[in-house]
Scaffold this motif. Structure first.
Motif, PDB file in Angstrom:
ATOM      1  N   SER A   2       0.708  -1.314   0.066  1.00  0.00           N
ATOM      2  CA  SER A   2       0.044   0.020   0.021  1.00  0.00           C
ATOM      3  C   SER A   2       0.778   1.175  -0.225  1.00  0.00           C
ATOM      4  CB  SER A   2      -0.916   0.129   1.347  1.00  0.00           C
ATOM      5  OG  SER A   2      -0.211   0.030   2.274  1.00  0.00           O
ATOM      6  N   PRO A   3       0.319   2.398  -0.449  1.00  0.00           N
ATOM      7  CA  PRO A   3       1.166   3.460  -0.460  1.00  0.00           C
ATOM      8  C   PRO A   3       1.322   4.118   0.967  1.00  0.00           C
ATOM      9  CG  PRO A   3      -0.785   3.996  -2.163  1.00  0.00           C
ATOM     10  CD  PRO A   3      -0.848   2.496  -1.135  1.00  0.00           C
ATOM     11  N   ALA A   4       0.748   3.811   1.879  1.00  0.00           N
ATOM     12  CA  ALA A   4       1.060   4.224   3.217  1.00  0.00           C
ATOM     13  C   ALA A   4       2.229   3.131   3.814  1.00  0.00           C
ATOM     14  CB  ALA A   4      -0.216   4.235   4.428  1.00  0.00           C
ATOM     15  N   LEU A   5       2.116   2.230   3.668  1.00  0.00           N
ATOM     16  CA  LEU A   5       3.175   1.178   3.763  1.00  0.00           C
ATOM     17  C   LEU A   5       4.505   1.596   3.126  1.00  0.00           C
ATOM     18  CD1 LEU A   5       4.492  -1.146   5.570  1.00  0.00           C
ATOM     19  CD2 LEU A   5       3.521  -2.635   3.819  1.00  0.00           C
ATOM     20  N   PHE A   6       4.518   2.011   1.791  1.00  0.00           N
ATOM     21  CA  PHE A   6       5.653   2.438   1.170  1.00  0.00           C
ATOM     22  C   PHE A   6       6.090   3.567   1.885  1.00  0.00           C
ATOM     23  CE2 PHE A   6       7.702   5.042  -2.011  1.00  0.00           C
ATOM     24  CZ  PHE A   6       8.452   4.157  -2.708  1.00  0.00           C
ATOM     25  N   GLY A 136      -1.371  12.420   6.824  1.00  0.00           N
ATOM     26  CA  GLY A 136      -2.293  11.294   7.147  1.00  0.00           C
ATOM     27  C   GLY A 136      -1.812   9.846   7.645  1.00  0.00           C
ATOM     28  N   ILE A 137      -0.577   9.851   7.622  1.00  0.00           N
ATOM     29  CA  ILE A 137       0.066   8.669   8.170  1.00  0.00           C
ATOM     30  C   ILE A 137       0.753   8.719   9.443  1.00  0.00           C
ATOM     31  CG2 ILE A 137       2.009   6.826   7.514  1.00  0.00           C
ATOM     32  CD1 ILE A 137       1.661   8.045   4.668  1.00  0.00           C
ATOM     33  N   ARG A 138       0.568   7.853  10.302  1.00  0.00           N
ATOM     34  CA  ARG A 138       1.031   7.753  11.591  1.00  0.00           C
ATOM     35  C   ARG A 138       2.364   7.238  11.749  1.00  0.00           C
ATOM     36  NH1 ARG A 138      -1.761  11.317  14.160  1.00  0.00           N
ATOM     37  NH2 ARG A 138      -0.753  10.395  16.166  1.00  0.00           N
TER      38      ARG A 138
END
Length: 306
Positions: A2-6, A136-138
């Protein structure tokens, strides 16, 4: 992925990169400017981590630990340079390698004698134990502090080398030690301060790494190898090169370990992919170094002596 994990893994790569820069900045000053091969630089990282763990255990204050660690590493660097290394500056590199390798064994045994064979664990400071919101990413606050600290040190090193009288003397001494000495500059003192500065930077890297990995004897050797790769890729003696190369190596290593197993699962069994992925990711660093040397033998940002 996912983009967040990347994004999270990319930031983890930057975090590894700034730790490598703290190591590489000190080592490239000693290696590139003093022309001294110091394999014991990783031991300064290890001793910094042990000092930090001990001070933090007594004071329970991360900020006070950071303040006290700087003079402790400065004293250790000056003592080591004065007692063991000063007479090696005029010797060839093989003598320097053998002597500093002996220091690695000495410091590893010293750490086992003082702190024991079991790993130490530093807790993340309570005020940095949470997360922050990045678009938006912790992301863990402490890891973000490591990135910020590395960037501040990079800026300070640039200002020191390129915007101060001491930096001018350092660059002049790297170009022509004899001439600078003839002009009245105390080259011996300058070398001692450079070595001590390298020890302080390595110790700060150990302090920052302590809460996210175990502190144990021998922890300096793996990061020393990566640091050497960073220096070769960036250009020996180049602080700017060390900074950019450290970030590149950190991101490539972290993303490689994350992405390659996923990619290999499409052609291999899951267990085989999980084993082969990290191994190939480790190889990528050295393949990158070989590629850079094939194209630019002096590194990406070589020092130009004028």
């Amino acid at each position: 992925m996912s983009p967040a994990l990347f994004v999270i893994q990319f930031l983890n790569g930057l975090q590894l990169g700034v730790l490598l820069f703290l190591m590489a900045a000190g080592l490239t000053l000693v290696f590139g400017i003093m022309n001294f091969v110091n394999l014991a630089h990783g031991s300064m990282y290890m001793m910094g981590a042990f000092f930090a763990a001990s001070i933090y255990g007594y004071t329970d204050s991360f900020l006070l630990t950071a303040v006290l660690l700087v003079p402790a590493m400065l004293a250790l660097g000056l003592a080591l340079e004065w007692i063991a290394l000063r007479k090696l500056y005029q010797r060839d590199h093989l003598d320097q390698v053998l002597a500093t390798f002996g220091l690695i064994l000495f410091f590893n045994e010293l750490a086992r004698m003082i702190w024991g064979p079991s790993p130490f664990y530093m807790e993340v400071p309570e005020f940095l134990g949470g997360t922050i919101d990045l678009l938006g990413i912790r992301y863990p606050a402490y890891r973000f502090v490591i990135i910020s600290a590395g960037l501040l040190v990079a800026a300070a090193c640039y200002l020191l080398i390129h915007r101060t009288r001491v930096g001018m003397l350092i660059r002049a001494g790297a170009t022509n030690r004899t001439m600078v000495g003839a002009l009245g500059v105390n080259i011996v003192l300058l070398n001692s301060l450079l070595f001590a500065l390298g020890a302080v930077l390595a110790g700060v890297a150990g302090l920052l790494a302590g809460p996210i990995m175990s502190v144990q004897a021998g922890m300096g050797e793996p990061i020393l190898i990566l640091t050497m790769v960073v220096i070769v890729i960036g250009g020996i003696g180049s602080i700017r090169g060390a900074f950019y190369a450290a970030l590149i190596v950190g991101v490539v290593d972290t993303l490689g370990r994350t992405l390659l197993p996923s990619l290999l699962r499409s052609v291999l069994e899951r267990s085989s992919a999980d084993i082969a992925g990290p191994a190939l990711a480790s190889m990528m660093i050295y393949l990158l170094m070989a590629l850079v040397l094939a194209i630019k033998p002096k590194g990406l940002f070589p020092v130009h002596n004028t």
